[in-house]
Scaffold this active site. Sequence first.
Site, PDB file in Angstrom:
ATOM      1  N   SER A 231      -0.444   1.756   3.148  1.00  0.00           N
ATOM      2  CA  SER A 231      -0.326   0.645   2.196  1.00  0.00           C
ATOM      3  C   SER A 231      -1.221  -0.564   2.432  1.00  0.00           C
ATOM      4  O   SER A 231      -1.211  -1.482   1.611  1.00  0.00           O
ATOM      5  CB  SER A 231       1.116   0.174   2.131  1.00  0.00           C
ATOM      6  OG  SER A 231       1.844   1.072   1.350  1.00  0.00           O
TER       7      SER A 231
ATOM      8  N   SER B 149       1.345   0.261  -1.108  1.00  0.00           N
ATOM      9  CA  SER B 149       2.335  -0.594  -1.723  1.00  0.00           C
ATOM     10  C   SER B 149       1.962  -2.075  -1.680  1.00  0.00           C
ATOM     11  O   SER B 149       2.560  -2.881  -2.398  1.00  0.00           O
ATOM     12  CB  SER B 149       3.675  -0.409  -1.018  1.00  0.00           C
ATOM     13  OG  SER B 149       3.602  -0.861   0.325  1.00  0.00           O
TER      14      SER B 149
ATOM     15  N   LYS C  62       2.651 -10.651   1.581  1.00  0.00           N
ATOM     16  CA  LYS C  62       3.376  -9.600   0.856  1.00  0.00           C
ATOM     17  C   LYS C  62       4.858  -9.972   0.871  1.00  0.00           C
ATOM     18  O   LYS C  62       5.376 -10.444   1.899  1.00  0.00           O
ATOM     19  CB  LYS C  62       3.151  -8.266   1.579  1.00  0.00           C
ATOM     20  CG  LYS C  62       3.778  -7.052   0.924  1.00  0.00           C
ATOM     21  CD  LYS C  62       3.434  -5.776   1.718  1.00  0.00           C
ATOM     22  CE  LYS C  62       3.933  -4.512   1.034  1.00  0.00           C
ATOM     23  NZ  LYS C  62       3.562  -3.284   1.784  1.00  0.00           N
TER      24      LYS C  62
HETATM   25  N1  GLN Z   1       2.494   5.706  -0.162  1.00  0.00           N
HETATM   26  C1  GLN Z   1       3.299   5.793   1.012  1.00  0.00           C
HETATM   27  C2  GLN Z   1       4.766   5.782   0.646  1.00  0.00           C
HETATM   28  O1  GLN Z   1       5.048   5.650  -0.493  1.00  0.00           O
HETATM   29  C3  GLN Z   1       2.961   4.675   1.979  1.00  0.00           C
HETATM   30  C4  GLN Z   1       3.569   3.386   1.635  1.00  0.00           C
HETATM   31  C5  GLN Z   1       3.357   2.344   2.695  1.00  0.00           C
HETATM   32  O2  GLN Z   1       2.462   2.441   3.534  1.00  0.00           O
HETATM   33  N2  GLN Z   1       4.223   1.341   2.692  1.00  0.00           N
HETATM   34  O3  GLN Z   1       5.604   5.916   1.461  1.00  0.00           O
END
Ligand code: GLN
Length: 487
Positions: free
Chosen positions: A175, A151, A76
């Site tokens: 995520s 994400s 990532k």
């Molecule tokens: N959807 C959550 C957020 O937008 C989690 C994102 C993540 O785990 N990086 O914060």
Amino acid sequence: MINKTLAELSSSLKAGEFSSVELTQYFLDRITKHDADLNSFITVTEEQALAGAKNADEQIASGSSGALTGIPIAYKDLFCTDGIRTSCASKMLDNFIAPYNATAVEKLTEAGMPMLGKTNMDEFAMGSSNENSFYGAVKNPWDLERVPGGSSGGSAAAVCAKLAPVALGTDTGGSIRQPASLTGITGIKPTYGRVSRFGMIAYASSLDQGGVFASNAEDCALVLGMMSGFDAKDSTSVDRDVPDFSAALNDSIQGLKIGVPKEFFGEGLDSGIDKVIQEALEEYKKLGAEIVEISLPNTHLAIPSYYVIAPAEASSNLSRFDGVRYGYRCEDPVDLTDMYMRSRGEGFGTEVKRRIMTGTYALSAGYYDAYYLKAQKIRRLISNDFKQAFEKVDVIMGPVSPETAFKIGEKTDDPISMYLADIYTLSLNLAGLPGMSIPAGEANNMPVGLQIIGNYFEEGKMLNIAHQFQQVTDYHKRVPTQFGEEK
Ligand code: GLN
């Protein structure tokens, strides 16, 4: 080739059936052929990949190779990679070349894994759909009109479409688990502190944790084991032995007590997903497990408390991007204030700005007690719910996401509805617990993941529980037709 487990790839490499250079080239070719459809990579590092593969082949030839030597991996794009652009999918870092490797990357590089490239993501890991990337949305390999989740959507889509045999992601509020669920692959977020956060660009430091996407639990076990462990460079990394996660995969789960929280099956859960989860629990009963209804009474407070704490930490973490030391700087600033304002105004996308504003507000004098402090107290209540549950059960199971992958663009105008999709994943991060998603079936013609929540540092047990399910089911073997093996 694409159906082999990492252990099978490793033994083929050792047996000389193909070289790491050939294997790596095979995945690079798949990326060239398919990634225009998916947009799962921000940067493909062909040169580094092949150089890494060549090194790996030398190690294999000299007999000094390990379990992952020569197997390519994708990261990532928030894991710093020495000499390679690390953009966090933001215009702010579009020109940022990391001067060192994140600890996780360093460990896997030392283990001999060539790097295929850096995967697309929501900008600064903020999002649940991968539509918030400066480099454009990632597509779900099962339906190119739908999101892969976020994400870490690029890593999930790349593994799902077999553009990489394994990839790293991070999970601040879901995520890893949510995109794994939406693309039908296996993903594990370990206990907070298990994997070093050094060199992982911070979103919300008390919640962020690195983890793995792969086709199955067995592969996750190998890679997670290799990247875990204490790191003096991360003050929150935990000094604790890392067990051999692969060793327990075949243990019997006879007598296992599975807690099923009633709060995870209420209003808002897609009925098709509910059915898939019930069927998975039936499968576990056949394997000798006992299902126990439990309660996590503060589940409904996870979204409001997370969406105060995470933006608060983000607003502080992202204050370093000011156009001075690195990253984007606006053209022709008239003075220092103008440079700060325009560099940040032009460099960050809408969702990131929304989080910075929310977080700054929650931390400001006068509101701190009402929002941030309150959210921290709720965080403790949520942890206590889990603590009580784990006195009665060994593991907790439920859905990952209330719905299957939605259409690209469907929720972009409504951030609240996007936040609501995190209902089943956030509480683990608030408590620091480990969680997984494993493919368990389909609803609405899209994959559905089963969430497995373990007690602190019980990743080995979770991987064992997941592996046992994958011994009697084949959901984890499914590949979208369009991305099947070339004849
Ligand atoms: N959807 C959550 C957020 O937008 C989690 C994102 C993540 O785990 N990086 O914060």
